[in-house]
Design an enzyme around this catalytic site. Structure first.
Site, PDB file in Angstrom:
ATOM      1  N   GLN A 143       0.548  -0.879   0.386  1.00 33.66           N
ATOM      2  CA  GLN A 143      -0.057   0.135   0.097  1.00 33.66           C
ATOM      3  C   GLN A 143       1.171   1.313   0.330  1.00 33.66           C
ATOM      4  OE1 GLN A 143      -3.337  -0.565  -0.425  1.00 33.66           O
ATOM      5  NE2 GLN A 143      -3.797   1.910   0.153  1.00 33.66           N
ATOM      6  N   GLU A 144       1.647   1.115   0.380  1.00 32.96           N
ATOM      7  CA  GLU A 144       2.506   2.177   0.367  1.00 32.96           C
ATOM      8  C   GLU A 144       3.651   2.717  -0.030  1.00 32.96           C
ATOM      9  OE1 GLU A 144       3.435   4.683   3.405  1.00 32.96           O
ATOM     10  OE2 GLU A 144       1.814   3.815   4.680  1.00 32.96           O
TER      11      GLU A 144
END
Length: 491
Positions: A343-344
């Site tokens: 996600q990051e």
């Protein structure tokens, strides 16, 4: 005395006649029940009443899918596939998030649908009369023939096309007496039974275990473990690129409709899905998605052979070993931490955000240095610092949130948007008599409300305005991807 005897005989005769009638009725009832499913066995008797309106109220579309190289799989941490890409578009269209449930058992998929454990079966299902009795099919996505999958003979590369054709089954009549393995409860079994009638001889149909996938049977043909199986030509052609030693050029059916399925008592969902599909087919988007998975054998081959594909490997990223070590020190499932890192940064150690966050864990330099990283572009340092920060947040939230599953949501949200905004949302929840220890629908809701003046100006709020949609989606997407990782990647 004579009257008494006659009366006794009459009563006895009537009793015998009644008994015979009851026996005959029971036999007749038993005979009727043996010719078809009992009412309780009919899936529609217990089909839940859950149509589009309730799906929107719940906020999620639950799709039942099959893990395959064309329909749904993971590749380098990213969910992909023809079915998955279309489902994501449809979920966005109706304004909900997408939840995936994976099963290879076709019978179980139908049971899950009618039990309410899913809203749509997004397999590449062949439309059949039998299946129409228990589900409602969408408009067909495309048509495909069923083809015979067989292994080419030794030395096939040196053979002419004529020699190869003579060595393989090209006439369906030659299947008489042959053993053909098919997936249990698949449409292939029904087609082979009909073909046996058409060619005037028995094909030996062997149903494989109900968990076997079509692509697994194709692999067994390629390795020589079994001689024949059947697949839709779309799937067969993709696998032929991976296994050049198999032949998939012998059709055993006319083109058949391929579609998704919903409950028969969900007409609103069916109409919405059909209207959406008709409109999508008018745009280039549909062809792009279709061609990506069915008309690009080289790309399919690359994914299928990759260690980072759920089709052929058990890895999520090249950093799995570092992630496992770090997650163990944190007490998390490594797949959860992997989902957050995806996600990051999408596992890109050179990633940098507009706000100056850097590396796999997207920390700003000040935070990274505080938690042990001098070079945030270094994967090991970035993961170590990120996990140290997560541990710090976890210790803070452990003072007030006892449930570990709930606490993870608070920790993730704090990592994304900052501790102060989540504390504010928790104070708002308490003020409005919501549960401050529950995330979904409670603290989550008030984090969303912090973008509104009536809430971010409330006296209990100390950190001011917050665009709460971002951290709320952050938590949802990480946990949703984590669920998919758990289904397809072993722990």
């Amino acid at each position: 005395m004579i009257f008494q005897i006659d009366k006794t005989r009459w009563v006895l005769g009537a009793s015998i006649l009644l008994t015979l009638c009851l026996v005959l009725f029971a036999c007749h009832r038993s005979g009727n029940e043996s010719t078809g499913p009992k009412p309780a066995e009919d899936p529609m008797v217990h089909a839940v009443d859950f149509d589009l309106r309730k799906i929107r109220e719940r906020g999620t579309l639950i799709a039942i899918v099959d893990n395959s190289s064309t329909g749904y799989f993971l590749y380098k941490g990213q969910p992909m596939g023809y079915e998955y890409d279309l489902l994501a578009l449809f979920a966005e269209k109706i304004g909900v998030t997408l939840e995936i449930k994976s099963t290879t058992n076709i019978d179980k998929a139908f049971e899950m649908l009618n039990a309410g454990d899913g809203d749509v079966i997004a397999y590449s299902l062949t439309v059949t009369k039998g299946r129409k009795k228990i589900v409602a099919f969408t408009e067909s996505h495309y048509t495909a023939r069923q083809v015979l999958v067989q292994k080419k003979p030794k030395g096939w590369r040196k053979m002419t096309r004529e020699q190869l054709d003579k060595a393989l089954i090209r006439n369906q009549v030659d299947l008489i007496g042959k053993e053909v393995y098919v997936r249990k409860s698949s449409s292939y079994e029904e087609r082979l039974q009909n073909l046996s009638q058409e060619i005037g001889g028995d094909i030996i149909i062997l149903e494989d275990q109900d968990s076997a996938e079509t692509e697994e049977l194709i692999r067994r043909v390629a390795q020589g473990d079994i001689k024949y199986t059947v697949a839709d030509e779309t799937v067969a052609f993709v696998n032929a690129a991976y296994y050049p030693q198999i032949d998939v050029r012998t059709p055993i059916s006319f083109p058949q409709q391929i579609a998704w399925a919903v409950r028969k008592n969900a007409p609103e969902l069916l109409t919405e899905m059909n209207d959406w599909m008709k409109e999508l087919k008018k745009r280039a988007t549909f062809n792009v998605i279709y061609n990506k998975y069915f008309k690009s054998p080289r790309a399919s081959l690359r994914r299928a052979k990759s260690d980072f594909s759920s089709i052929g490997g058990e890895k999520i990223s090249v950093y799995d070993d570092l992630i496992k070590e770090a997650a163990d020190s944190l007490g998390w499932d490594w797949r959860l931490l992997a989902s957050q890192i995806y996600q990051e940064s999408h596992f890109n150690p050179e990633a940098q955000s507009w706000a100056g966050a850097v590396g796999l864990m997207q920390l700003v330099p000040e935070t990274g240095y505080r938690f042990g990283a001098e070079d945030l572009h270094d994967p090991r340092q970035s993961i170590r610092a990120g996990v140290n920060y997560l541990r710090f947040l976890d210790k803070l939230w452990a003072k007030t949130i006892e449930d570990e599953g709930e606490r993870i949501k608070f920790v993730l949200a704090s990592y994304n948007v900052g501790l102060g905004h989540v504390v504010d949302a928790r104070e708002l929840a308490k003020k409005h008599n919501k549960d401050p220890q529950k995330w979904d629908g409670n603290v989550e809701y008030y984090l969303l409300m912090k973008s509104k003046p009536d809430f971010f100006r409330d006296p209990v709020v100390e950190s001011g305005y917050c665009r709460g949609e971002e951290p709320v989606n952050y938590v949802r997407e990480i946990l949703s991807r984590y669920d998919q990782y758990k289904q397809l990647i072993s722990s």
